[in-house]
Design a protein around this motif. Structure first.
Motif, PDB file in Angstrom:
ATOM      1  N   UNK A  23       0.832  -1.211   0.000  1.00 31.22           N
ATOM      2  CA  UNK A  23       0.000   0.000   0.000  1.00 31.22           C
ATOM      3  C   UNK A  23       0.862   1.255   0.000  1.00 31.22           C
ATOM      4  N   UNK A  24       1.938   1.241   0.802  1.00 30.32           N
ATOM      5  CA  UNK A  24       2.841   2.389   0.845  1.00 30.32           C
ATOM      6  C   UNK A  24       3.560   2.570  -0.486  1.00 30.32           C
ATOM      7  N   UNK A  25       3.985   1.465  -1.086  1.00 33.25           N
ATOM      8  CA  UNK A  25       4.644   1.545  -2.394  1.00 33.25           C
ATOM      9  C   UNK A  25       3.695   2.111  -3.451  1.00 33.25           C
ATOM     10  N   UNK A  26       2.441   1.667  -3.413  1.00 31.24           N
ATOM     11  CA  UNK A  26       1.452   2.177  -4.374  1.00 31.24           C
ATOM     12  C   UNK A  26       1.232   3.671  -4.169  1.00 31.24           C
ATOM     13  N   UNK A  27       1.180   4.115  -2.921  1.00 33.09           N
ATOM     14  CA  UNK A  27       0.989   5.542  -2.638  1.00 33.09           C
ATOM     15  C   UNK A  27       2.178   6.359  -3.132  1.00 33.09           C
ATOM     16  N   UNK A  28       3.381   5.845  -2.925  1.00 30.32           N
ATOM     17  CA  UNK A  28       4.571   6.560  -3.402  1.00 30.32           C
ATOM     18  C   UNK A  28       4.597   6.616  -4.929  1.00 30.32           C
ATOM     19  N   UNK A  29       4.200   5.523  -5.561  1.00 27.38           N
ATOM     20  CA  UNK A  29       4.139   5.504  -7.027  1.00 27.38           C
ATOM     21  C   UNK A  29       3.110   6.514  -7.528  1.00 27.38           C
ATOM     22  N   UNK A  30       1.959   6.569  -6.860  1.00 30.03           N
ATOM     23  CA  UNK A  30       0.921   7.543  -7.242  1.00 30.03           C
ATOM     24  C   UNK A  30       1.450   8.961  -7.082  1.00 30.03           C
ATOM     25  N   UNK A  31       2.183   9.222  -5.993  1.00 23.02           N
ATOM     26  CA  UNK A  31       2.710  10.569  -5.758  1.00 23.02           C
ATOM     27  C   UNK A  31       3.739  10.932  -6.821  1.00 23.02           C
ATOM     28  N   UNK A  32       4.575   9.985  -7.202  1.00 17.21           N
ATOM     29  CA  UNK A  32       5.568  10.246  -8.255  1.00 17.21           C
ATOM     30  C   UNK A  32       4.876  10.601  -9.564  1.00 17.21           C
ATOM     31  N   UNK A  33       3.811   9.877  -9.904  1.00 16.28           N
ATOM     32  CA  UNK A  33       3.052  10.172 -11.120  1.00 16.28           C
ATOM     33  C   UNK A  33       2.390  11.543 -11.023  1.00 16.28           C
ATOM     34  N   UNK A  34       1.868  11.889  -9.841  1.00 10.17           N
ATOM     35  CA  UNK A  34       1.236  13.205  -9.663  1.00 10.17           C
ATOM     36  C   UNK A  34       2.257  14.319  -9.863  1.00 10.17           C
ATOM     37  N   UNK A 105      -9.351   4.370   4.740  1.00 15.43           N
ATOM     38  CA  UNK A 105      -8.906   3.270   5.605  1.00 15.43           C
ATOM     39  C   UNK A 105      -8.483   2.081   4.762  1.00 15.43           C
ATOM     40  N   UNK A 106      -9.228   1.816   3.703  1.00  9.91           N
ATOM     41  CA  UNK A 106      -8.926   0.671   2.857  1.00  9.91           C
ATOM     42  C   UNK A 106      -7.566   0.810   2.188  1.00  9.91           C
ATOM     43  N   UNK A 107      -7.220   2.012   1.790  1.00 11.28           N
ATOM     44  CA  UNK A 107      -5.957   2.245   1.075  1.00 11.28           C
ATOM     45  C   UNK A 107      -4.762   1.751   1.882  1.00 11.28           C
ATOM     46  N   UNK A 108      -4.784   1.979   3.200  1.00 13.11           N
ATOM     47  CA  UNK A 108      -3.647   1.606   4.030  1.00 13.11           C
ATOM     48  C   UNK A 108      -3.985   0.524   5.056  1.00 13.11           C
ATOM     49  N   UNK A 109      -5.118  -0.155   4.824  1.00 11.73           N
ATOM     50  CA  UNK A 109      -5.533  -1.251   5.708  1.00 11.73           C
ATOM     51  C   UNK A 109      -5.560  -0.838   7.177  1.00 11.73           C
ATOM     52  N   UNK A 110      -6.203   0.289   7.442  1.00 15.30           N
ATOM     53  CA  UNK A 110      -6.364   0.755   8.817  1.00 15.30           C
ATOM     54  C   UNK A 110      -7.830   0.649   9.211  1.00 15.30           C
ATOM     55  N   UNK A 111      -8.123   0.826  10.483  1.00 13.21           N
ATOM     56  CA  UNK A 111      -9.504   0.630  10.926  1.00 13.21           C
ATOM     57  C   UNK A 111     -10.382   1.863  10.778  1.00 13.21           C
ATOM     58  N   UNK A 112      -9.813   2.991  10.422  1.00 13.93           N
ATOM     59  CA  UNK A 112     -10.611   4.188  10.203  1.00 13.93           C
ATOM     60  C   UNK A 112      -9.965   5.076   9.145  1.00 13.93           C
ATOM     61  N   UNK A 113     -10.791   5.860   8.478  1.00 15.45           N
ATOM     62  CA  UNK A 113     -10.304   6.859   7.529  1.00 15.45           C
ATOM     63  C   UNK A 113      -9.739   8.031   8.335  1.00 15.45           C
ATOM     64  N   UNK A 114      -8.969   8.867   7.677  1.00 12.61           N
ATOM     65  CA  UNK A 114      -8.346  10.002   8.347  1.00 12.61           C
ATOM     66  C   UNK A 114      -8.551  11.278   7.537  1.00 12.61           C
ATOM     67  N   UNK A 115      -8.878  12.347   8.228  1.00 11.76           N
ATOM     68  CA  UNK A 115      -8.882  13.680   7.635  1.00 11.76           C
ATOM     69  C   UNK A 115      -7.785  14.442   8.350  1.00 11.76           C
ATOM     70  N   UNK A 116      -6.833  14.982   7.576  1.00 13.29           N
ATOM     71  CA  UNK A 116      -5.690  15.630   8.200  1.00 13.29           C
ATOM     72  C   UNK A 116      -5.292  16.939   7.560  1.00 13.29           C
ATOM     73  N   UNK A 117      -4.386  17.609   8.241  1.00 12.15           N
ATOM     74  CA  UNK A 117      -3.858  18.893   7.805  1.00 12.15           C
ATOM     75  C   UNK A 117      -2.341  18.816   7.752  1.00 12.15           C
ATOM     76  N   UNK A 118      -1.749  19.478   6.780  1.00 11.22           N
ATOM     77  CA  UNK A 118      -0.294  19.546   6.684  1.00 11.22           C
ATOM     78  C   UNK A 118       0.206  20.723   7.512  1.00 11.22           C
ATOM     79  N   UNK A 119       1.501  20.909   7.509  1.00  9.58           N
ATOM     80  CA  UNK A 119       2.073  22.052   8.228  1.00  9.58           C
ATOM     81  C   UNK A 119       1.760  23.380   7.540  1.00  9.58           C
ATOM     82  N   UNK A 120       1.149  23.330   6.356  1.00  8.18           N
ATOM     83  CA  UNK A 120       0.712  24.550   5.669  1.00  8.18           C
ATOM     84  C   UNK A 120      -0.556  25.130   6.291  1.00  8.18           C
ATOM     85  N   UNK A 121      -1.273  24.313   7.047  1.00  8.82           N
ATOM     86  CA  UNK A 121      -2.508  24.759   7.688  1.00  8.82           C
ATOM     87  C   UNK A 121      -2.168  25.674   8.860  1.00  8.82           C
TER      88      UNK A 121
END
Length: 156
Positions: A23-34, A105-121
């Motif tokens: 899942x982490x590899x897929x996310x990194x690949x997606x970020x590289x493509x973005x 949650x499904x993307x990273x096989x966790x028990x809940x989804x997350x809404x977050x803020x970066x340090x730009x917030x």
């Protein structure tokens, strides 16, 4: 090479058993493509929103509904934020930098989804403040809190 053998990664020692999950590899690949797409052509609001909505469409029903509702809340309360994808997940940026994001949650096989803020917030509140929230569902009260946080994050 044995599982405990060490590999050198940019000058640091890393054991083979500390590799990234699929899942982490897929996310990194997606970020590289973005990043590649952004560098080549840049993105307008409509293109970013299309990609974001496509990613939301791939989510399972409960998360898809939450992500879509968050999208509606964020675009209504902070229209200056540009919808985009970030590590293959919905995100909202100002001046090319992500301010807030949703993680399935499904993307990273966790028990809940997350809404977050970066340090730009702009959520600074003393020396300690929350920057990510677990989501299992969205009530009207939760939505009001999210809208208030998003407005504060963008300086509104």
């Amino acid at each position: 090479m044995s599982p405990t053998a060490k590999k050198t990664v940019r000058g640091s020692a890393k054991t083979a058993d500390t590799t990234f999950t699929a899942e982490e590899k897929a996310a990194m690949k997606a970020r590289a493509q973005e990043m590649k797409a952004e560098a080549c052509a840049g993105k307008d609001r409509a293109a970013g929103e299309r990609e974001l909505l496509a990613k939301i469409g791939e989510m399972p029903a409960p998360e898809r509904a939450m992500a879509r509702r968050l999208h509606d809340l964020i675009t209504a309360s902070a229209p200056m934020l540009m919808p985009k994808t970030w590590y293959g997940m919905p995100a909202y940026a100002r001046d090319g930098k992500v301010v807030c994001f949703f993680q399935s949650a499904r993307k990273f096989n966790t028990r809940y989804a997350t809404f977050g803020f970066s340090d730009q917030a702009m959520l600074d509140d003393g020396d300690l403040w929350p920057t990510a929230f677990a989501l299992k569902a969205l009530s009207a009260a939760d939505e009001a809190k999210i809208v208030a946080l998003v407005k504060k994050a963008v300086g509104g």
